[in-house]
Write an enzyme that holds these catalytic residues in place. Structure first.
Site, PDB file in Angstrom:
ATOM      1  N   LYS A  74      22.997  77.573 105.348  1.00 22.58           N
ATOM      2  CA  LYS A  74      24.132  77.093 104.291  1.00 22.58           C
ATOM      3  C   LYS A  74      24.830  75.876 104.920  1.00 22.58           C
ATOM      4  CE  LYS A  74      27.907  78.506 106.234  1.00 22.58           C
ATOM      5  NZ  LYS A  74      28.873  77.437 106.950  1.00 22.58           N
ATOM      6  N   ASP A 116      29.385  85.118 105.378  1.00 21.73           N
ATOM      7  CA  ASP A 116      28.620  84.357 104.767  1.00 21.73           C
ATOM      8  C   ASP A 116      27.175  85.227 104.466  1.00 21.73           C
ATOM      9  OD1 ASP A 116      30.077  82.107 105.152  1.00 21.73           O
ATOM     10  OD2 ASP A 116      29.304  81.767 107.107  1.00 21.73           O
TER      11      ASP A 116
END
Ligand code: C5P
Length: 314
Positions: free
Chosen positions: A11, A140
């Site tokens: 990401k 995350d």
């Protein structure tokens, strides 16, 4: 079933707005997550007892014991479905996402392990249920399950998919020769903010205000205009990362001078991220950046891509 393999993306944070430290040591965030085409693969196979093998990029720096986020995620999933015959598994992680690079590789592996074991054990949990378990493992993990482009709040685990056209963005990642520890970068930001000079013009960091979603970035994403997106990239952790890893300043400047539409540090760093106008420009930028000697290596990726998903089950 003899084994399940899941693939999971790295990401980026196109915006990372960080609030003051909370009582639990975390910081409230508003972030725009963006999943890109740099993937780890996680395979789970029935075994006599839980175990792990890590291969690939930075494998020697990944804990191969119960501290491993993938193994912790599997423990948490097992606890959530105690009646499903959740037998022991051997986990094999093939890493391409560098370790401690600001790209959430550890969280990605946890997400892939959840998806793979959910399939292997026929546990039948939904993505929101897996996100709930993932959030207990790392901030995350939920986004690594969801993928795409999404706004994250809280610690980053409260997600809303971003409504955006099907634009593909072309990024160049510059991997640094070294790592940064995420807690150390957050602590450095707190210190920089505490030592902020009274004159805002002299300050390298903004005040520790409540984080807010950047309307200009969201509007740029809605138009799909890479030039506008490039101008709106922002990361409150960037100055903190640069203070701990000063060479990043040179890398960021080099990328912009070589024609990137925007540049920023990935998450807590030390990877630097550059946006290019298209795939051709990204290739040119990647070649020039590696020639400039301002990073360990480069990779071209595109996004958004989907989150963790099973790619083979036998
Ligand atoms: O949740 P995760 O384990 O990925 O977080 C790693 C560290 O990063 C935390 O221990 C904390 O120091 C810092 N962090 C934070 N605020 C967040 C996310 C992470 O302070 N929202």
């Amino acid at each position: 079933m003899t084994g399940v393999t899941a693939r999971v993306p790295a990401k980026l944070n196109l915006q990372l707005a960080v609030g003051p430290p909370r009582a639990d040591g975390y910081h409230d965030l508003v972030t725009v997550f963006h999943a890109v085409s740099l993937f780890d693969q996680v395979t789970v196979e029935p075994a006599g007892r839980d175990g792990i093998t890590v291969t690939g990029e930075g494998a020697d720096r990944v804990p191969a014991d119960q501290d491993n986020l993938a193994l912790r995620a599997i423990e948490a999933l097992r606890a959530a479905v105690p009646d499903r015959g959740t037998a022991a598994v051997h986990v094999t992680i093939a890493k391409r996402i560098p370790v401690a690079a600001g790209l959430a590789g550890g969280s990605a592996d946890a997400a892939a392990a959840l998806v793979a074991c959910n399939e292997l054990w026929a546990a039948g949990l939904t993505q929101p249920q897996l996100c709930g378990i993932g959030a207990t493992i790392g901030s995350d993990v939920a986004f690594a399950l969801l993928g795409g482009t999404a706004v994250g709040r809280g610690r980053g685990e409260q997600l809303t998919p971003a409504l955006a056209p099907a634009t593909q963005y072309h990024w160049v990642l510059a991997f640094a020769d070294g790592q940064l520890s995420t807690p150390a970068v957050y602590a450095a930001l707190d210190r920089l903010r505490a030592a902020r000079p009274a004159d805002p013009a002299e300050s390298e960091v903004g005040p520790a205000a409540e984080p807010d979603l950047d309307a200009a970035l969201m509007s740029a994403l809605r138009t799909g205009d890479a030039g506008r997106v490039g101008q709106q990239l922002s990361n409150d952790l960037q100055q903190a990362a640069v203070s701990l890893f000063p060479a990043l300043r040179k890398t960021l400047t080099a990328g912009l001078e070589l024609g990137a539409l925007g540049a920023l540090v990935a998450g807590s760093g030390p990877t630097c991220v550059f946006l290019a106008a298209n795939a051709e420009r990204a290739l040119e930028l990647a070649v020039s950046l590696s020639g400039a000697g301002v990073c360990r290596s480069v990779a071209r990726v595109s996004g958004p891509v989907p989150g963790a998903a099973v790619v083979s089950a036998a």
